[in-house]
Design a protein around this motif. Structure first.
Motif, short mmCIF file in Angstrom:
data_model
loop_
_atom_site.label_atom_id
_atom_site.label_comp_id
_atom_site.label_asym_id
_atom_site.label_seq_id
_atom_site.Cartn_x
_atom_site.Cartn_y
_atom_site.Cartn_z
N ASP A 206 0.83 -1.20 0.00
CA ASP A 206 0.00 0.00 0.00
C ASP A 206 0.88 1.26 0.00
O ASP A 206 1.97 1.27 0.58
CB ASP A 206 -0.90 0.00 1.24
CG ASP A 206 -1.93 1.10 1.23
OD1 ASP A 206 -3.07 0.84 0.79
OD2 ASP A 206 -1.61 2.23 1.65
N ILE A 207 0.39 2.33 -0.62
CA ILE A 207 1.19 3.57 -0.71
C ILE A 207 1.44 4.21 0.65
O ILE A 207 2.32 5.04 0.79
CB ILE A 207 0.53 4.61 -1.65
CG1 ILE A 207 -0.86 5.04 -1.12
CG2 ILE A 207 0.43 4.07 -3.07
CD1 ILE A 207 -1.44 6.23 -1.85
N GLN A 208 0.66 3.82 1.67
CA GLN A 208 0.86 4.37 3.00
C GLN A 208 1.59 3.40 3.94
O GLN A 208 1.68 3.65 5.15
CB GLN A 208 -0.49 4.77 3.61
CG GLN A 208 -1.18 5.90 2.86
CD GLN A 208 -2.51 6.28 3.50
OE1 GLN A 208 -3.04 5.57 4.35
NE2 GLN A 208 -3.05 7.41 3.08
N ALA A 209 2.10 2.31 3.42
CA ALA A 209 2.77 1.33 4.26
C ALA A 209 3.91 1.98 5.05
O ALA A 209 4.62 2.86 4.55
CB ALA A 209 3.32 0.20 3.38
N ASN A 210 4.06 1.55 6.28
CA ASN A 210 5.09 2.12 7.15
C ASN A 210 5.68 1.02 8.02
O ASN A 210 5.32 -0.16 7.89
CB ASN A 210 4.50 3.25 8.00
CG ASN A 210 3.27 2.79 8.78
OD1 ASN A 210 3.33 1.83 9.54
ND2 ASN A 210 2.14 3.46 8.58
N GLU A 211 6.58 1.38 8.91
CA GLU A 211 7.25 0.38 9.73
C GLU A 211 6.26 -0.42 10.57
O GLU A 211 6.44 -1.63 10.78
CB GLU A 211 8.29 1.05 10.64
CG GLU A 211 9.50 1.58 9.90
CD GLU A 211 10.55 2.13 10.85
OE1 GLU A 211 10.34 2.04 12.08
OE2 GLU A 211 11.57 2.65 10.36
N GLY A 212 5.20 0.25 11.05
CA GLY A 212 4.21 -0.45 11.86
C GLY A 212 3.44 -1.49 11.07
O GLY A 212 3.31 -2.65 11.49
N THR A 213 2.96 -1.10 9.89
CA THR A 213 2.20 -2.05 9.08
C THR A 213 3.09 -3.21 8.62
O THR A 213 2.67 -4.37 8.62
CB THR A 213 1.60 -1.37 7.83
OG1 THR A 213 2.65 -0.90 6.99
CG2 THR A 213 0.74 -0.19 8.21
N ILE A 214 4.32 -2.89 8.24
CA ILE A 214 5.22 -3.92 7.74
C ILE A 214 5.58 -4.91 8.84
O ILE A 214 5.64 -6.13 8.63
CB ILE A 214 6.48 -3.28 7.13
CG1 ILE A 214 6.09 -2.52 5.85
CG2 ILE A 214 7.54 -4.33 6.82
CD1 ILE A 214 7.20 -1.66 5.28
#
Length: 387
Positions: A206-214
Motif C-alpha cells: 500500500d502507498i501508506q505502508a510504514n514500519e508499523g504495518t510492515i
C-alpha cells in the motif's frame, strides 16, 4: 467462581485481546451489561461451538440474535441490522463469525448510532460521527482480520461498493480463542488463510505502508507460511492458534492504513458468482503481486519512489521464504496448487462480464492506494487474462 479479566497490554490500535471465550461473561459484568445484541454467522455460530458455550455466560441477560449475514455483507442486511439494533436498544454488541459477520456488526453498530439514514450515510460518509455501543469481536475463521480493523466493505444490492471507515468502528475487545476454529473444513482453512495472506501483503505494498504495518504483516506472513499448508491437510492445536494469530496481525497491519482494494474486489466477485471470498482473494493476490512487483518510476503511485517500494517487495519475499519478488509469485502459485485452488478466475466460474462490472464499480479511493498506478481499464485487462 467468577472469572476475572486478565491484565492485557493495550495494543497500538487500543484493543483488549482475550484468549478464551469464557471471559465474555466477566466483560459483560465489568460493563454491567443487561441487554446484548449478537451478530453471528448462523453456520459458524453453531459449528464453532460458540453458541453453546455462550449460553451459560449470557445468563439471564436479554439477548437479540441477528443472523442475516451475507458473504460478503450486503447493504440491505446492514439496514435491517440497524433497525433491529435500534429496536433492541442493547447495552453491548457481540460479533461472532468470519469477516462477513464482523464487518456487518461493525457497520451496524456504527450506523445505528448516527442520526443519518444508514443508506444515506454509506453514500455520503459525513465526517463527524457518534460512537456506537461497546463491541466485542469473536472471530471463528482465522482469516479476515476484521476483528482488528476500523473499516468495512459493504456491497449494495444495486452493485455499488461502499467503503466505510471510522475509528469508532474498531471493536474495543477481541476474543482470540483458537478452539473456535476446530470445526473448519480444509476448504475453509484454505480460504481463510488466503484471505489473511492477501490482507498482509496488500498492507505491505500500500502507498501508506510504514514500519508499523510492515512489522505486523511480516509476522503474520511468517505464521501463515509455517501453518497454512499443513493445516489444510490436518488440524492441530498449534496450527489453528497460529492461523488465528496471523489473521489478527494482518488485521492490525491493515488497521493502520486501511488497504481494502483486494477485499472489495474479491468480495464484489463473490457477490456475483457465489465463490467464497478467500478463494477469489488468493487468485487476485497472485495477479496483483505480479503486477505491482514490476513498478517503475513512470507508474509508481508511492511518493517515496520505486526504490522504496522494491525494498518492500524484498521484505515480502523474505517473509515468504524466497529471495525475490519473482520467486514470491512462484511460491504463491505453488501454494494455490497445494491448497487445491485454481490459479485462473475462469476456473472458479468468474466470467468476463463480472470482471468488467467490478472494475467499473470499485471506488476510486481504493484504486489510489495501490503502489503501482491502477485504473479500471488496467484492472479489466489484468483480470480478463485470467478468465
Amino acid at each position: 467462581m467468577s472469572t476475572s479479566l486478565p491484565s492485557v497490554a493495550t495494543t497500538m490500535n487500543r484493543q483488549r485481546d482475550f484468549p478464551q471465550l469464557e471471559l465474555v461473561g466477566a466483560w459483560l459484568e465489568e460493563l454491567q451489561a443487561r441487554t446484548v445484541f449478537i451478530v453471528a454467522d448462523p453456520e459458524g455460530y453453531a459449528a464453532s461451538g460458540a453458541a453453546g458455550r455462550l449460553q451459560g455466560l449470557l445468563g439471564q441477560r436479554a439477548v437479540t440474535l441477528f443472523n442475516n449475514v451475507g458473504r460478503p455483507p450486503l447493504e440491505s442486511q446492514v439496514v435491517a441490522g440497524v433497525a433491529a439494533f435500534r429496536a433492541a436498544q442493547p447495552d453491548v454488541m457481540l460479533a461472532i463469525g468470519g469477516g462477513a459477520a464482523l464487518d456487518l456488526a461493525k457497520a451496524v453498530n456504527h450506523l445505528a448510532a448516527q442520526v443519518v439514514d444508514p443508506s444515506l450515510y454509506l453514500r455520503r460518509k459525513p465526517g463527524g460521527a457518534m460512537p456506537g455501543k461497546p463491541l466485542m469481536a469473536i472471530p471463528t475463521t482465522g482469516g479476515s482480520g476484521a476483528e482488528a480493523t476500523h473499516f468495512a466493505v459493504i456491497h449494495a444490492d444495486d452493485g455499488m461498493i461502499h467503503f466505510v471507515a471510522h475509528a469508532h468502528m474498531r471493536p474495543q475487545c477481541v476474543v482470540l480463542d483458537s478452539s473456535l476454529l476446530g470445526a473448519l473444513s480444509a476448504a475453509e482453512v484454505a480460504g481463510s488463510g488466503l484471505g489473511a495472506l492477501a490482507l498482509a501483503l496488500e498492507s505491505m505494498w500500500d502507498i501508506q505502508a510504514n514500519e508499523g504495518t510492515i512489522g505486523y504483516a511480516q509476522e503474520a506472513l511468517r505464521l501463515l507460511m509455517e501453518h497454512l499448508e499443513n493445516e489444510f491437510y490436518g488440524a492441530t492445536v498449534e496450527g489453528r492458534a497460529g492461523l488465528l494469530r496471523a489473521a489478527n496481525l494482518a488485521g492490525k497491519s491493515a488497521d493502520l492504513i486501511a488497504p481494502a482494494f483486494l477485499i472489495a474486489a474479491a468480495g464484489a466477485l463473490s457477490v456475483r458468482t457465489g465463490v467464497p471470498y478467500g478463494r477469489l482473494a488468493g487468485v487476485l493476490l497472485l495477479r496483483l503481486l505480479d503486477y505491482n512487483r514490476q513498478v517503475s518510476t513512470a507508474d509508481c503511485a508511492d511518493l517515496r519512489g520505486p526504490n522504496t517500494v522494491q525494498m518492500r517487495f524484498v521484505h515480502m519475499a523474505q517473509s515468504l521464504g524466497v529471495n525475490s519478488a519473482e520467486q514470491s509469485v512462484e511460491r504463491l502459485t505453488q501454494m494455490l496448487g497445494a491448497l487445491q485452488i485454481p490459479a485462473r478466475l475462469g476456473d472458479l466460474g468468474v466470467q468476463l462480464a463480472h470482471v468488467q462490472e467490478v472494475a467499473r464499480l470499485l471506488p476510486s479511493k481504493l484504486y489510489a492506494h495501490n503502489t503501482r498506478r491502477l485504473s479500471p481499464q488496467n484492472l479489466n485487462l489484468l483480470l480478463s487474462g485470467l478468465i
